[in-house]
Write a protein that holds these residues in place. Structure first.
Motif: not given
Length: 551
Positions: A144-152, A176-185, A201-208
């Motif tokens: 579910l952790t992986t799936s929710l990342f892909f939900v993002g 979106t680059m800022a979203v991916q980096t900051s929420f990963s931190f 989930v938010i990291v996934g949103m920024g990533q794609i």
């Protein structure tokens, strides 16, 4: 109608400006390789079994036989989630009874892991699984952790196209680059699984969003001959570089929090690129912002050391009163032909994604070293992208995409014929299957971008990419089907891959065709009949009001 590529042809195809854009945009994709597959190690599940307290008054013999055995991969191993009832075996130990000789272990009562678990540290020192004991009754949380990342990722795919069409490619790329980096931190400071997953989930949103917008920005800035190289050897290969570096980082940093910190650093290093990557001139033109587009082209000409016309885009065009055309997702289904292309593209993207991510996420479950398997899984993508580039240069899109899909699907179906003892052969076939599916995946970006006109191109890539994330959400559960039958995931993935290979053959061909400017100029789906155009509609197409367009 003037063509953008013709108007800007004086810049050349591979000057300093184009090389700078090519490598900087490609480099911005490397952190995506980290974040996209980091869950393989962040949520790795090491071998584990029930803890037997040191304070339990057990003899060494009974302590060694305190766990029931279960059959796994043809051999008996201690059970991961059950132990013999502790009070019972403590009593037997006190009476001096021997397990197996005086006591039939199969008849003993069992209980759950009431004192927690002991996790092997041979592969991982700590993961979110060991941190929050996501095993046994809670093992459903891992996929579910992986799936929710892909939900993002799905949500990011849904909004990235519309946001960049409205606010610009460059602005959304770095946002979106800022979203991916900051929420990963921020994930490093997670205090429980729920917090980690919400941030994921938010990291996934920024990533794609970062990935899609970088692809579109490069496609719109670079010329025809470089566009395919960028879409395959550029964006995709640099993603694979990040993916290959992931097991290297994970091998030396086996604590999940420190690993996440290390994987966040490259994202921070990408922010200075803001001063080197320009906005898309094509997008500026589509927004009637001709002067800004002209400034970018003039600077590019200076950088390439070529002479530019005094006026690249006619300034009269900027003053011409014209209603700005609004576009929405429903425009991708406006006509029968466009709607059919969109539905077929959604299916192809979704099922290709299932195969790609299921094979990537399954690497820890393959026999051998988990870090090497992950590295090889990433490494096989490089020749896949090179082959994709070579095929796209000379052959029709739909034939080469269908061909590699048939290769990947056929190889995955053949795994069921391999005896269980031939593990290396199964691994080799799985990697070959990923080679075919990865090649198709990289070519889909180019194919989809060429099928749709400028006004909806980014939206089309975003929506079809969104459909692929539905497949990635499902993919972790394909992996876990292997717990019930070793070859079942490969049978399903192989069958579905061959099915979409057939669907691809029905899509229009874009190789050698002029990029469409309007929905009406899109190629027709194979095997469908359409009404002839009326005289009025033909006159409208031959006498458009716009002289200069984005493509």
């Amino acid at each position: 109608m003037q063509d953008y590529d013709e108007v800007t042809s004086f810049l050349g195809e591979w000057g300093l400006f184009q090389r700078l854009i090519f490598f900087l945009l490609s480099a911005s994709i490397i952190p995506n390789g980290f974040n996209g597959m980091s869950v393989v190690f962040l949520a790795g599940t090491p071998e584990h079994h029930c803890r037997v307290p040191d304070t339990a008054n057990l003899s060494s013999v009974w302590r060694n036989h305190s766990l029931p055995l279960q059959l796994q991969d043809g051999r008996e191993v201690p059970h991961s989630c059950r132990r013999y009832r502790l009070a019972t075996i403590v009593n037997f130990s006190a009476l001096g009874l021997e397990p197996g000789r005086d006591v039939d272990l199969e008849q003993l009562e069992q209980e759950g892991c009431l004192d927690g678990w002991e996790f092997s540290q041979d592969i991982y020192l700590s993961t979110i699984v060991t941190e929050w004991t996501l095993v046994c009754e809670d093992d459903w949380k891992t996929p579910l952790t992986t799936s929710l990342f892909f939900v993002g990722v799905l949500l990011g795919s849904f909004v990235s196209g519309q946001l960049s069409d409205r606010f610009g490619r460059k602005t959304i790329l770095f946002a979106t680059m800022a979203v991916q980096t900051s929420f990963s931190f921020l994930q490093i400071f997670s205090i429980n699984w729920e917090m980690f997953t919400m941030l994921f989930v938010i990291v996934g949103m920024g990533q794609i969003s970062n990935y899609v917008v970088a692809f579109i920005l490069g496609t719109e800035i670079l010329g025809k001959s470089v566009r395919i190289i960028f879409s395959t050897l550029g964006v995709c290969t640099f993603f694979a570089v990040g993916y290959m570096l992931l097991p290297l980082f994970a091998y030396f940093i086996r604590d999940w929090r420190m690993l996440l910190l290390a994987l966040t650093v490259p994202g921070v290093l990408c922010f200075p690129l803001w001063w080197f990557i320009p906005e898309s001139p094509r997008w500026l033109i589509s927004q009637r912002r001709f002067r800004e587009a002209e400034d970018i082209i003039q600077k590019a000409a200076k950088m390439n050391n070529v002479a530019a016309p005094v006026v690249v885009f006619d300034p009269v065009e900027e003053l011409t009163p014209m209603k700005q055309q609004k576009v929405f997702i429903l425009d991708l289904f406006r006509t029968r032909n466009v709607g059919t292309i969109t539905v077929m593209s959604l299916l192809v993207w979704m099922i290709t994604s299932v195969g790609y991510f299921a094979l990537s996420l399954n690497t820890p479950n393959l026999h051998g070293d988990a870090y090497l398997n992950c590295f090889f899984s990433a490494l096989i993508e490089v020749p896949a992208y090179i082959i994709a580039w070579l095929l796209l240069r000379t052959l029709p899109r739909r034939y080469v995409i269908a061909g590699v899909l048939f290769l990947g699907g056929g190889v995955l179906l053949s795994i069921q014929l391999v005896p269980a003892d031939y593990n290396f052969l199964s691994i080799g076939l799985a990697m070959l299957g990923k080679f075919g599916i990865t090649s198709a995946f990289s070519m889909l970006y180019v194919f989809t971008a060429e099928l749709y006109p400028t006004l909806v191109r980014n939206m089309a890539v975003g929506v079809t990419s969104m459909a692929s994330r539905v497949g990635s959400i499902i993919a972790p559960y394909f992996v876990y089907l292997g717990a019930y039958n070793r070859v079942l995931p490969y049978i399903l993935m192989g069958s579905l891959t061959i099915l979409i290979g057939i669907i691809t053959l029905l899509l229009p061909e874009s190789f050698g065709m002029t990029l469409p400017e309007t929905l009406e100029q899109m190629q027709k789906v194979k095997g469908f009949r359409y009404r002839k155009k009326t005289k009025d509609s033909m006159e409208k197409e031959e006498n458009p009001k716009v002289l200069i367009t984005s493509f």
